[in-house]
Design a protein around this motif. Structure first.
Motif, PDB file in Angstrom:
ATOM      1  N   GLY A  56      52.933  61.671   5.809  1.00 57.00           N
ATOM      2  CA  GLY A  56      53.223  60.985   4.562  1.00 57.00           C
ATOM      3  C   GLY A  56      52.830  59.526   4.541  1.00 57.00           C
ATOM      4  N   HIS A 151      54.472  66.728   5.038  1.00 51.58           N
ATOM      5  CA  HIS A 151      55.712  66.053   4.681  1.00 51.58           C
ATOM      6  C   HIS A 151      55.440  65.009   3.611  1.00 51.58           C
ATOM      7  CE1 HIS A 151      58.572  62.547   5.613  1.00 51.58           C
ATOM      8  NE2 HIS A 151      59.325  63.457   5.038  1.00 51.58           N
ATOM      9  N   SER A 152      56.238  64.990   2.552  1.00 51.08           N
ATOM     10  CA  SER A 152      56.185  63.961   1.517  1.00 51.08           C
ATOM     11  C   SER A 152      54.794  63.938   0.876  1.00 51.08           C
ATOM     12  CB  SER A 152      56.582  62.609   2.117  1.00 51.08           C
ATOM     13  OG  SER A 152      56.825  61.659   1.116  1.00 51.08           O
ATOM     14  N   ALA A 176      59.992  68.288   2.129  1.00 51.67           N
ATOM     15  CA  ALA A 176      60.193  67.224   1.140  1.00 51.67           C
ATOM     16  C   ALA A 176      58.882  66.800   0.485  1.00 51.67           C
ATOM     17  CB  ALA A 176      60.879  66.023   1.794  1.00 51.67           C
ATOM     18  N   ILE A 178      55.944  65.927  -2.366  1.00 49.20           N
ATOM     19  CA  ILE A 178      55.790  65.446  -3.727  1.00 49.20           C
ATOM     20  C   ILE A 178      55.229  66.625  -4.522  1.00 49.20           C
ATOM     21  CG2 ILE A 178      54.733  63.739  -5.245  1.00 49.20           C
ATOM     22  CD1 ILE A 178      54.305  61.974  -2.764  1.00 49.20           C
ATOM     23  N   TRP A 186      54.985  57.544  -7.728  1.00 52.61           N
ATOM     24  CA  TRP A 186      54.033  57.523  -6.620  1.00 52.61           C
ATOM     25  C   TRP A 186      52.703  58.146  -7.032  1.00 52.61           C
ATOM     26  CZ3 TRP A 186      57.654  59.544  -2.152  1.00 52.61           C
ATOM     27  CH2 TRP A 186      58.373  58.460  -1.620  1.00 52.61           C
ATOM     28  N   GLN A 227      64.074  70.871   1.763  1.00 48.75           N
ATOM     29  CA  GLN A 227      64.351  69.634   1.046  1.00 48.75           C
ATOM     30  C   GLN A 227      65.773  69.167   1.345  1.00 48.75           C
ATOM     31  OE1 GLN A 227      62.485  67.506  -1.184  1.00 48.75           O
ATOM     32  NE2 GLN A 227      64.289  66.329  -0.561  1.00 48.75           N
ATOM     33  N   ASP A 231      68.130  62.990   0.214  1.00 45.62           N
ATOM     34  CA  ASP A 231      66.830  62.314   0.151  1.00 45.62           C
ATOM     35  C   ASP A 231      66.825  61.382  -1.062  1.00 45.62           C
ATOM     36  OD1 ASP A 231      64.087  61.700  -0.295  1.00 45.62           O
ATOM     37  OD2 ASP A 231      63.476  63.563   0.684  1.00 45.62           O
ATOM     38  N   PHE A 233      64.512  59.979  -2.509  1.00 44.92           N
ATOM     39  CA  PHE A 233      63.353  60.142  -3.377  1.00 44.92           C
ATOM     40  C   PHE A 233      63.375  61.459  -4.160  1.00 44.92           C
ATOM     41  CE2 PHE A 233      61.753  57.776   0.431  1.00 44.92           C
ATOM     42  CZ  PHE A 233      61.654  56.530  -0.168  1.00 44.92           C
ATOM     43  N   GLN A 237      60.852  61.073  -7.196  1.00 40.43           N
ATOM     44  CA  GLN A 237      59.480  61.189  -6.702  1.00 40.43           C
ATOM     45  C   GLN A 237      59.066  62.605  -6.295  1.00 40.43           C
ATOM     46  OE1 GLN A 237      57.639  58.653  -7.062  1.00 40.43           O
ATOM     47  NE2 GLN A 237      58.677  56.754  -6.540  1.00 40.43           N
ATOM     48  N   LEU A 238      59.998  63.466  -5.903  1.00 36.89           N
ATOM     49  CA  LEU A 238      59.634  64.739  -5.266  1.00 36.89           C
ATOM     50  C   LEU A 238      59.638  65.909  -6.234  1.00 36.89           C
ATOM     51  CD1 LEU A 238      61.534  64.233  -1.885  1.00 36.89           C
ATOM     52  CD2 LEU A 238      59.205  63.523  -2.508  1.00 36.89           C
ATOM     53  N   HIS A 264      65.113  61.964   4.039  1.00 35.00           N
ATOM     54  CA  HIS A 264      63.662  62.114   3.930  1.00 35.00           C
ATOM     55  C   HIS A 264      62.923  61.904   5.247  1.00 35.00           C
ATOM     56  CE1 HIS A 264      60.135  62.433   1.309  1.00 35.00           C
ATOM     57  NE2 HIS A 264      59.585  61.395   1.904  1.00 35.00           N
TER      58      HIS A 264
END
Length: 288
Positions: A56, A151-152, A176, A178, A186, A227, A231, A233, A237-238, A264
């Motif tokens: 990430g 991840h992310s 987790a 996006i 983001w 998830q 977290d 975010f 964001q996710l 996260h």
């Protein structure tokens, strides 16, 4: 594109290595981590399947290899782990020396179309087309058996690249991720820079939009996502619920596990990476 070995460390009977090579896709030197399990190092051994792990924001090719504690399980399963860097380095773009502005730590695993990033920010070509070939030529990896995990931002990359290149990857899982980047800050920031202001170009790199547009179920054996509910975010964001709805609409099996008390970071990843590698191994070995 010869691999230059930068470091090698014995690890659970295998070797954790770090390489550098001159990337034709990026037009810059790139680094990559590779964990070779003991099964790949035995004399006369057959090439082993590999899981590409996409990290990430603010990460590098070292982050997952050092923090996730995945090598023990990979050694048990006979899986190689490939950890690409997250973006070009030294590309001379705005914000490259910042924690994140577009450069240094935010490649978003796509091919940029807008100046100045379009020259070097070709991460999709690097991950999907270039790296498997370069590694297979010089290491005992079976690139006909590849899985994607991330991840992310890297979870976004894993989901989108798996959907954009059907048949290239046998399995996809994410931690987790996006999930709807065209709908969150983001993604809006990255896409407006890399792809320009036309939002119709963004959906081609949005996992939820890609899933919704599928004409058939792309991964009939399922997709795994973990998830954390703590977290920070998650809501902003996710947005995993958007991807969940897209999967439900076309009948794509999805195992989306939500975990109370987890956030996260890499303690969260450590808690679930074994499940992801075992999921990947089942898919990668099913046709062996």
């Amino acid at each position: 594109m010869a691999l230059e070995l930068l470091a090698s460390h014995g690890c659970f009977g295998g070797q954790q290595r770090f390489y550098r090579f001159d990337s034709g896709a990026i037009g810059r030197p790139m680094r990559v981590g590779v964990y070779l399990p003991p099964q790949a190092l035995a004399p006369g051994a057959a090439p082993v399947p590999a899981v590409f792990f996409l990290a990430g924001l603010t990460c590098s090719e070292e982050t997952f290899a050092i923090k996730a504690g995945a090598q023990r399980v990979a050694a048990d399963l006979g899986l190689a782990l490939v950890t690409p860097d997250t973006s070009p380095r030294g590309a001379g773009v705005p914000g490259e020396d910042a924690d994140w502005d577009f450069g240094l730590a935010a490649g978003f695993y796509l091919n940029a179309t807008q100046a100045p990033w379009a020259t070097h920010y070709r991460m999709e070509d690097h991950i999907v087309h270039e790296l498997p070939g370069v590694l297979a030529q010089q290491l005992p990896l079976d690139v006909a058996r590849l899985g994607l995990c991330g991840h992310s931002m890297g979870g976004h990359g894993a989901l989108t690249l798996a959907l954009r290149h059907p048949g290239r990857f046998a399995a996809v899982t994410a931690l987790a991720p996006i999930c709807a980047p065209s709908q969150v800050p983001w993604g809006e920031k990255a896409f407006s820079g890399y792809l320009g202001p036309d939002r119709s170009a963004w959906t081609a790199h949005d996992a939820s939009a890609l899933m919704a547009a599928q004409e058939r179920v792309p991964y009939p054996d399922g997709i795994l996502i973990d998830q954390g509910l703590d977290d920070k975010f998650l809501a902003s964001q996710l947005r995993p619920e958007v991807f969940e709805a897209a999967c439900a609409a076309i009948g794509q099996p999805l195992t989306l596990r939500r975990h109370a008390g987890q956030d996260h970071g890499y303690f969260f990843i450590q808690s679930h990476i074994e499940d992801h590698l075992r999921w990947q191994a089942r898919a990668l070995n099913s046709g062996a």
